[in-house]
Design a protein around this motif. Structure first.
Motif, mmCIF file in Angstrom:
data_model
loop_
_atom_site.group_PDB
_atom_site.id
_atom_site.type_symbol
_atom_site.label_atom_id
_atom_site.label_comp_id
_atom_site.label_asym_id
_atom_site.label_seq_id
_atom_site.Cartn_x
_atom_site.Cartn_y
_atom_site.Cartn_z
ATOM 1 N N GLU A 147 6.049 85.289 0.442
ATOM 2 C CA GLU A 147 5.352 84.684 1.577
ATOM 3 C C GLU A 147 5.408 85.607 2.798
ATOM 4 O O GLU A 147 4.388 85.845 3.458
ATOM 5 C CB GLU A 147 5.988 83.327 1.899
ATOM 6 C CG GLU A 147 5.185 82.523 2.902
ATOM 7 C CD GLU A 147 5.733 81.113 3.041
ATOM 8 O OE1 GLU A 147 6.493 80.680 2.159
ATOM 9 O OE2 GLU A 147 5.403 80.452 4.034
ATOM 10 N N GLN A 180 8.084 76.669 10.955
ATOM 11 C CA GLN A 180 6.797 76.732 10.254
ATOM 12 C C GLN A 180 5.642 76.411 11.199
ATOM 13 O O GLN A 180 4.614 77.080 11.184
ATOM 14 C CB GLN A 180 6.790 75.749 9.070
ATOM 15 C CG GLN A 180 7.873 75.985 8.025
ATOM 16 C CD GLN A 180 7.676 77.260 7.226
ATOM 17 O OE1 GLN A 180 7.715 78.348 7.780
ATOM 18 N NE2 GLN A 180 7.503 77.144 5.925
ATOM 19 N N TYR A 188 2.603 78.840 12.542
ATOM 20 C CA TYR A 188 1.193 78.400 12.500
ATOM 21 C C TYR A 188 0.519 78.666 13.851
ATOM 22 O O TYR A 188 -0.587 79.210 13.907
ATOM 23 C CB TYR A 188 1.126 76.911 12.156
ATOM 24 C CG TYR A 188 -0.289 76.349 12.215
ATOM 25 C CD1 TYR A 188 -1.120 76.419 11.102
ATOM 26 C CD2 TYR A 188 -0.783 75.770 13.384
ATOM 27 C CE1 TYR A 188 -2.414 75.925 11.152
ATOM 28 C CE2 TYR A 188 -2.079 75.274 13.449
ATOM 29 C CZ TYR A 188 -2.891 75.346 12.326
ATOM 30 O OH TYR A 188 -4.176 74.863 12.386
ATOM 31 N N ALA A 212 9.082 84.493 10.224
ATOM 32 C CA ALA A 212 8.892 84.362 8.773
ATOM 33 C C ALA A 212 10.044 85.035 8.023
ATOM 34 O O ALA A 212 10.563 84.486 7.041
ATOM 35 C CB ALA A 212 7.558 84.980 8.357
ATOM 36 N N LEU A 268 1.625 76.642 5.653
ATOM 37 C CA LEU A 268 2.800 76.409 6.491
ATOM 38 C C LEU A 268 2.839 74.967 6.981
ATOM 39 O O LEU A 268 3.912 74.359 7.078
ATOM 40 C CB LEU A 268 2.782 77.371 7.680
ATOM 41 C CG LEU A 268 2.959 78.860 7.348
ATOM 42 C CD1 LEU A 268 2.764 79.703 8.597
ATOM 43 C CD2 LEU A 268 4.336 79.120 6.752
ATOM 44 N N GLN A 319 4.101 72.863 4.114
ATOM 45 C CA GLN A 319 5.545 73.015 3.927
ATOM 46 C C GLN A 319 6.335 72.322 5.030
ATOM 47 O O GLN A 319 7.366 71.687 4.763
ATOM 48 C CB GLN A 319 5.895 74.504 3.898
ATOM 49 C CG GLN A 319 5.322 75.259 2.719
ATOM 50 C CD GLN A 319 5.440 76.759 2.895
ATOM 51 O OE1 GLN A 319 6.310 77.252 3.604
ATOM 52 N NE2 GLN A 319 4.556 77.509 2.256
#
Length: 269
Positions: A15, A75, A79, A114, A184, A187
């Motif tokens: 990822e 996350q 984004y 990340a 994202l 998740q």
């Protein structure tokens, strides 16, 4: 144990590697200096070690759900950064040079977060075997194989993007960023479900027989599309909402900014 290590590390590395490859390709596209990547990776790796070392204390916060909530927050933060990066990329197309320092700092924070998020998972997994010498070699071998596969796929994506015609490169990168960003959201929603901040629901469907999440293709689809074999309705809604919101805002920016005639001719040459 070897296969488990390969799958776990591949899932975490892939990822971050895909996101890194897209942003590096855009750095090449705009002619930006790539030294930001060293700042991002250094910060992300150090942050992942610190986060992994403090994971016990973090988990005890918020009634034992601190880790899930912090990961969900990261996350959503990534984004937001990807959305801003997409808008800034569009504003810099056609030879424009606007807010480039801000664009590079957004790239730094997106990659660092990340790396921190995924790296901490690997760190916690690896550190659990530090006193199990009989398993440690197998775990390390699996981790190296998983990391190697993940970075190799990331490198392949980078060269595929860089090899695209100039007029298509930005558009393809924006589509990929939108897909990654929507994943994202999915998740983050799942993490909030685990923390009981969102209601638990029955999965909307089960495609594990068609595409296992543990397969290489399943891992690639997870990293690139946010693939989940058994998503809940609220997770699917979060994915679609995140996808549509980013697609709408990027499209609006694309058509609002347009291309100056002289610069357009240079870009599409």
């Amino acid at each position: 144990m070897l296969l488990t290590s390969v799958i776990l590390v591949l899932r975490e590395v892939l990822e971050a590697a895909l996101l890194l490859s897209i942003l590096l390709a855009m750095t090449h596209y705009l002619g930006l200096k790539s030294r930001w990547i060293f700042i991002a990776l250094t910060g992300g790796i150090l942050g992942s070690i610190a986060y992994g070392a403090a994971i016990g204390a973090v988990s005890e916060t918020f009634d034992g759900m601190g880790q899930e909530l912090l990961n969900a927050a990261m996350q959503f933060a990534i984004y937001g950064l990807l959305l801003l990066i997409g808008i800034l990329l569009i504003n810099n197309r056609g030879g424009r040079q606007q807010y480039r320092a801000l664009l590079q700092w957004c790239m730094v924070f997106a990659v660092a977060l990340a790396t921190l998020r995924e790296g901490s998972e690997v760190f916690v997994y690896m550190i659990a075997f530090r006193h199990q010498s009989d398993l440690l070699q197998s775990v390390l071998s699996g981790a190296l194989i998983g990391a190697g596969i993940g970075f190799s796929i990331g490198a392949l994506f980078y060269y595929l993007l860089v090899g695209l015609p100039q007029r298509r490169r930005l558009l393809v990168a924006l589509v990929l960023l939108t897909l990654v960003a929507a994943g994202l959201c999915l998740q983050a929603t799942q993490l909030l479900e685990q923390a009981d901040w969102l209601p638990a629901q029955t999965p909307l469907w089960d495609t594990s027989a068609l595409l296992s999440e543990n397969s290489l293709m399943g891992q690639l689809c997870y990293a690139l599309l946010g693939y989940e074999a058994t998503p809940t309705p609220i997770a699917v809604a979060a994915y679609v909402l995140g996808l549509l919101l980013m697609a709408f805002l990027l499209s609006a920016t694309w058509f609002r900014r347009g291309l100056p005639e002289r610069e357009s001719s240079n870009e599409f040459a």
